[in-house]
Design an enzyme around this catalytic site. Structure first.
Site, PDB file in Angstrom:
ATOM      1  N   ARG A   8       0.821  -1.213   0.000  1.00  0.00           N
ATOM      2  CA  ARG A   8       0.000   0.000   0.000  1.00  0.00           C
ATOM      3  C   ARG A   8       0.862   1.273   0.000  1.00  0.00           C
ATOM      4  O   ARG A   8       0.477   2.291   0.586  1.00  0.00           O
ATOM      5  CB  ARG A   8      -0.970   0.021   1.200  1.00  0.00           C
ATOM      6  CG  ARG A   8      -2.011  -1.087   1.153  1.00  0.00           C
ATOM      7  CD  ARG A   8      -3.086  -0.754   0.145  1.00  0.00           C
ATOM      8  NE  ARG A   8      -4.087  -1.807   0.045  1.00  0.00           N
ATOM      9  CZ  ARG A   8      -5.306  -1.734   0.561  1.00  0.00           C
ATOM     10  NH1 ARG A   8      -5.678  -0.679   1.226  1.00  0.00           N
ATOM     11  NH2 ARG A   8      -6.145  -2.713   0.394  1.00  0.00           N
ATOM     12  N   ARG A  64      -3.461   6.537   0.816  1.00  0.00           N
ATOM     13  CA  ARG A  64      -3.973   7.699   1.558  1.00  0.00           C
ATOM     14  C   ARG A  64      -3.019   8.354   2.536  1.00  0.00           C
ATOM     15  O   ARG A  64      -3.297   9.454   2.997  1.00  0.00           O
ATOM     16  CB  ARG A  64      -5.264   7.306   2.280  1.00  0.00           C
ATOM     17  CG  ARG A  64      -6.423   7.168   1.321  1.00  0.00           C
ATOM     18  CD  ARG A  64      -7.628   6.611   2.012  1.00  0.00           C
ATOM     19  NE  ARG A  64      -7.289   5.299   2.525  1.00  0.00           N
ATOM     20  CZ  ARG A  64      -8.122   4.526   3.199  1.00  0.00           C
ATOM     21  NH1 ARG A  64      -9.343   4.940   3.460  1.00  0.00           N
ATOM     22  NH2 ARG A  64      -7.744   3.345   3.622  1.00  0.00           N
ATOM     23  N   ARG A 119      -6.893  11.886  -5.824  1.00  0.00           N
ATOM     24  CA  ARG A 119      -8.092  11.065  -5.653  1.00  0.00           C
ATOM     25  C   ARG A 119      -9.377  11.901  -5.777  1.00  0.00           C
ATOM     26  O   ARG A 119     -10.404  11.390  -6.235  1.00  0.00           O
ATOM     27  CB  ARG A 119      -7.970  10.376  -4.294  1.00  0.00           C
ATOM     28  CG  ARG A 119      -9.083   9.517  -3.838  1.00  0.00           C
ATOM     29  CD  ARG A 119      -9.224   8.247  -4.635  1.00  0.00           C
ATOM     30  NE  ARG A 119     -10.387   7.551  -4.115  1.00  0.00           N
ATOM     31  CZ  ARG A 119     -11.632   7.914  -4.364  1.00  0.00           C
ATOM     32  NH1 ARG A 119     -11.900   8.921  -5.142  1.00  0.00           N
ATOM     33  NH2 ARG A 119     -12.635   7.235  -3.837  1.00  0.00           N
ATOM     34  N   ASP A 135      -6.973  -2.662  -7.790  1.00  0.00           N
ATOM     35  CA  ASP A 135      -7.560  -3.293  -6.605  1.00  0.00           C
ATOM     36  C   ASP A 135      -7.930  -4.737  -6.906  1.00  0.00           C
ATOM     37  O   ASP A 135      -8.298  -5.064  -8.037  1.00  0.00           O
ATOM     38  CB  ASP A 135      -8.792  -2.525  -6.129  1.00  0.00           C
ATOM     39  CG  ASP A 135      -9.105  -2.868  -4.683  1.00  0.00           C
ATOM     40  OD1 ASP A 135      -8.512  -2.247  -3.780  1.00  0.00           O
ATOM     41  OD2 ASP A 135      -9.907  -3.794  -4.448  1.00  0.00           O
ATOM     42  N   TYR A 145     -14.973 -11.726  -0.434  1.00  0.00           N
ATOM     43  CA  TYR A 145     -15.683 -10.454  -0.713  1.00  0.00           C
ATOM     44  C   TYR A 145     -16.950 -10.697  -1.523  1.00  0.00           C
ATOM     45  O   TYR A 145     -17.975 -10.059  -1.308  1.00  0.00           O
ATOM     46  CB  TYR A 145     -14.765  -9.464  -1.433  1.00  0.00           C
ATOM     47  CG  TYR A 145     -13.761  -8.825  -0.503  1.00  0.00           C
ATOM     48  CD1 TYR A 145     -14.104  -7.718   0.274  1.00  0.00           C
ATOM     49  CD2 TYR A 145     -12.474  -9.344  -0.370  1.00  0.00           C
ATOM     50  CE1 TYR A 145     -13.192  -7.146   1.143  1.00  0.00           C
ATOM     51  CE2 TYR A 145     -11.554  -8.784   0.498  1.00  0.00           C
ATOM     52  CZ  TYR A 145     -11.922  -7.687   1.255  1.00  0.00           C
ATOM     53  OH  TYR A 145     -11.025  -7.134   2.123  1.00  0.00           O
TER      54      TYR A 145
HETATM   55  O1  CP3 Z   1       0.041   0.696  -3.206  1.00  0.00           O
HETATM   56  C1  CP3 Z   1      -0.514  -0.404  -3.422  1.00  0.00           C
HETATM   57  O2  CP3 Z   1      -0.421  -1.381  -2.640  1.00  0.00           O
HETATM   58  C2  CP3 Z   1      -1.236  -0.621  -4.737  1.00  0.00           C
HETATM   59  C3  CP3 Z   1      -2.644  -0.517  -4.742  1.00  0.00           C
HETATM   60  C4  CP3 Z   1      -3.551  -1.486  -4.008  1.00  0.00           C
HETATM   61  C5  CP3 Z   1      -4.819  -1.066  -3.524  1.00  0.00           C
HETATM   62  N1  CP3 Z   1      -5.484  -2.168  -3.080  1.00  0.00           N
HETATM   63  C6  CP3 Z   1      -5.315   0.318  -3.567  1.00  0.00           C
HETATM   64  C7  CP3 Z   1      -6.419   0.718  -2.671  1.00  0.00           C
HETATM   65  C8  CP3 Z   1      -3.452  -2.864  -3.747  1.00  0.00           C
HETATM   66  C9  CP3 Z   1      -2.285  -3.802  -4.008  1.00  0.00           C
HETATM   67  C10 CP3 Z   1      -4.678  -3.277  -3.171  1.00  0.00           C
HETATM   68  C11 CP3 Z   1      -4.990  -4.686  -2.826  1.00  0.00           C
HETATM   69  C12 CP3 Z   1      -6.164  -4.986  -1.999  1.00  0.00           C
HETATM   70  N2  CP3 Z   1      -7.414  -4.438  -2.090  1.00  0.00           N
HETATM   71  C13 CP3 Z   1      -6.205  -5.998  -1.013  1.00  0.00           C
HETATM   72  C14 CP3 Z   1      -5.079  -6.937  -0.672  1.00  0.00           C
HETATM   73  C15 CP3 Z   1      -4.003  -6.279   0.128  1.00  0.00           C
HETATM   74  C16 CP3 Z   1      -4.324  -6.053   1.581  1.00  0.00           C
HETATM   75  O3  CP3 Z   1      -4.098  -4.917   2.016  1.00  0.00           O
HETATM   76  O4  CP3 Z   1      -4.731  -6.985   2.260  1.00  0.00           O
HETATM   77  C17 CP3 Z   1      -7.502  -6.003  -0.469  1.00  0.00           C
HETATM   78  C18 CP3 Z   1      -8.004  -6.900   0.645  1.00  0.00           C
HETATM   79  C19 CP3 Z   1      -8.259  -5.017  -1.156  1.00  0.00           C
HETATM   80  C20 CP3 Z   1      -9.697  -4.685  -0.985  1.00  0.00           C
HETATM   81  C21 CP3 Z   1      -9.875  -3.283  -0.571  1.00  0.00           C
HETATM   82  N3  CP3 Z   1      -9.674  -2.184  -1.394  1.00  0.00           N
HETATM   83  C22 CP3 Z   1     -10.249  -2.808   0.702  1.00  0.00           C
HETATM   84  C23 CP3 Z   1     -10.552  -3.677   1.907  1.00  0.00           C
HETATM   85  C24 CP3 Z   1     -10.291  -1.409   0.611  1.00  0.00           C
HETATM   86  C25 CP3 Z   1     -10.720  -0.435   1.676  1.00  0.00           C
HETATM   87  C26 CP3 Z   1      -9.533  -0.169   2.542  1.00  0.00           C
HETATM   88  C27 CP3 Z   1      -9.703   1.092   3.291  1.00  0.00           C
HETATM   89  O5  CP3 Z   1      -8.843   1.248   4.159  1.00  0.00           O
HETATM   90  O6  CP3 Z   1     -10.599   1.898   2.992  1.00  0.00           O
HETATM   91  C28 CP3 Z   1      -9.883  -1.034  -0.675  1.00  0.00           C
HETATM   92  C29 CP3 Z   1      -9.759   0.338  -1.205  1.00  0.00           C
HETATM   93  C30 CP3 Z   1      -8.397   0.760  -1.614  1.00  0.00           C
HETATM   94  N4  CP3 Z   1      -7.576   0.021  -2.407  1.00  0.00           N
HETATM   95  C31 CP3 Z   1      -7.765   1.990  -1.297  1.00  0.00           C
HETATM   96  C32 CP3 Z   1      -6.528   1.988  -1.979  1.00  0.00           C
HETATM   97  C33 CP3 Z   1      -5.508   3.078  -2.005  1.00  0.00           C
HETATM   98  C34 CP3 Z   1      -8.367   3.108  -0.451  1.00  0.00           C
HETATM   99  C35 CP3 Z   1      -9.534   3.752  -1.148  1.00  0.00           C
HETATM  100  C36 CP3 Z   1      -9.371   5.217  -1.508  1.00  0.00           C
HETATM  101  O7  CP3 Z   1      -8.245   5.717  -1.656  1.00  0.00           O
HETATM  102  O8  CP3 Z   1     -10.395   5.878  -1.665  1.00  0.00           O
END
Ligand code: CP3
Length: 342
Positions: free
Chosen positions: A24, A28, A37, A74, A150
């Site tokens: 990540r 954010r 964003r 994602d 999911y």
């Molecule tokens: O920098 C990176 O790692 C690359 C981008 C990336 C994102 N999601 C961007 C993201 C990657 C590799 C993921 C993978 C992902 N997505 C996983 C597996 C990795 C882990 O952390 O376990 C999972 C379970 C998801 C599903 C997902 N996407 C969730 C649960 C959420 C909400 C998380 C939250 O804290 O709100 C997301 C949204 C998401 N994916 C964000 C980002 C930057 C935040 C949303 C936003 O910026 O508005």
């Protein structure tokens, strides 16, 4: 193409200091990400916009001397491409209209088309063209089990009750769901490699709390089928598996899936890893993301301890799970410097 430090390590080299990237790392905690964003209506639209997604991928590389970029996308884009109604509710995370046992999977099968994700391929090409040749580009997907949780729960879930229940009550239809995700994932990952990804990672973020028999059936078997299909289709790049929270089951995961390396969560000690994995099996990890957020003197001590503990095998430095949004940027700067011995 130059061999990057990340690829060298995943191919078995023990470098004097490990290569480093952070789960990540785009996201954010970066003010420039939060600003970018706001230009997209929603998160899915942001991921599907190659210009914005490429910029988000590059942002951490401009600030920190990292060894790899990870594609900004994602794991839930695959269910979206099955026609599922994916929304990201601010403060609540992802939501989907759930799939239930007994549901016909044909509509998902028919809705699937790699074309729906072709913009992600475009993001990968843009990033690869912009990146320094010394920096590796990591592509990724969720593992079938984690993506299935999911799809079945309709959101993130700690106990994954409905998914586990389905897996026990109707193994055949659950396997059909896993195979549907697998097939899409294979096509999607091949597209990423063709577009310029040099390493792949399979995120199994919800691999915890499964009995070994179920772990074998819903995690190891589908992961092995994906990796076998990728290899059969000529994909030779390193593949990192990340079965988070599975403890001692990393032993069978490493032995039986065909993955090149294992991403370790923070609960794994180097001592137990030495008993579970072959001597030269590459690992990635595993600093507690809370130490990074706290940023006390423990940060440098923990970093040095981890590097020392894993110095006997190929090791990529990372956290045990993703960096959290409230982590100060100065702590990331300290981390990268400390890992690089500066
Ligand atoms: O920098 C990176 O790692 C690359 C981008 C990336 C994102 N999601 C961007 C993201 C990657 C590799 C993921 C993978 C992902 N997505 C996983 C597996 C990795 C882990 O952390 O376990 C999972 C379970 C998801 C599903 C997902 N996407 C969730 C649960 C959420 C909400 C998380 C939250 O804290 O709100 C997301 C949204 C998401 N994916 C964000 C980002 C930057 C935040 C949303 C936003 O910026 O508005």
């Amino acid at each position: 193409m130059a061999h990057t430090k990340l690829v060298k390590t995943l191919e078995g080299a023990c470098l004097p200091r490990p290569p480093v990237w952070i789960m990540r790392q785009a996201g954010r905690y970066l003010p420039e990400y939060r600003k970018l964003r706001t230009q997209a209506k929603d998160f899915v639209g942001f991921c599907l916009n190659p210009e914005m997604a490429a910029e988000a991928t590059m942002q951490p590389l401009r600030r920190f001397n990292l060894d790899a970029a990870i594609l900004f996308a994602d794991i839930l884009l695959i269910p979206m491409a099955f026609g599922m109604n994916l929304r990201f509710v601010p403060g609540e995370g992802p939501k989907l209209d759930p799939v239930a046992p007994g549901d016909d999977l044909d509509p998902y099968r028919q809705a699937w088309s790699l074309d729906k994700l072709s913009n992600i391929g475009e993001t990968v090409s843009r990033v690869r063209a912009e990146l320094d040749p010394e920096t590796a580009l990591i592509g990724f997907a969720g593992s079938p089990w984690t993506v299935a949780t999911y799809m079945v729960e309709g959101q993130g879930s700690r106990d994954k009750w409905n998914t586990r229940l389905w897996a026990w009550q109707n193994p055949e239809s659950f396997d059909a769901l896993l195979r549907l995700i697998e097939q899409a994932t294979v096509e999607y990952l091949i597209m990423q490699v063709k577009a310029g990804a040099q390493v792949l990672k399979l995120f199994d973020s919800w691999a915890d709390n499964l009995p070994p028999v179920l772990f074998e059936r819903v995690i190891i078997t589908p992961t092995r089928r994906i990796i076998t299909a990728l290899r059969e289709q000529g994909i030779t790049c390193p593949i990192i598996g990340f079965p988070r929270g599975c403890g001692g089951l990393i032993k069978s995961y490493a032995a039986d899936t065909g993955c090149t390396a294992i991403g370790l969560d923070q609960s794994q000690s180097a001592q137990s890893v030495d008993q579970l994995l072959p001597k030269n099996f590459p690992v990635q990890g595993n600093l507690d993301n809370a130490v990074l957020c706290a940023g006390t003197d423990q940060l440098e001590l923990e970093i040095e301890r981890i590097i020392e503990d894993f110095s006997g095998r190929p090791h990529v430095f990372n956290l045990g799970h993703g960096i959290t949004p409230l982590t100060p940027i100065a702590h990331m700067e300290r981390l990268v410097k400390a890992v690089q011995g500066q």
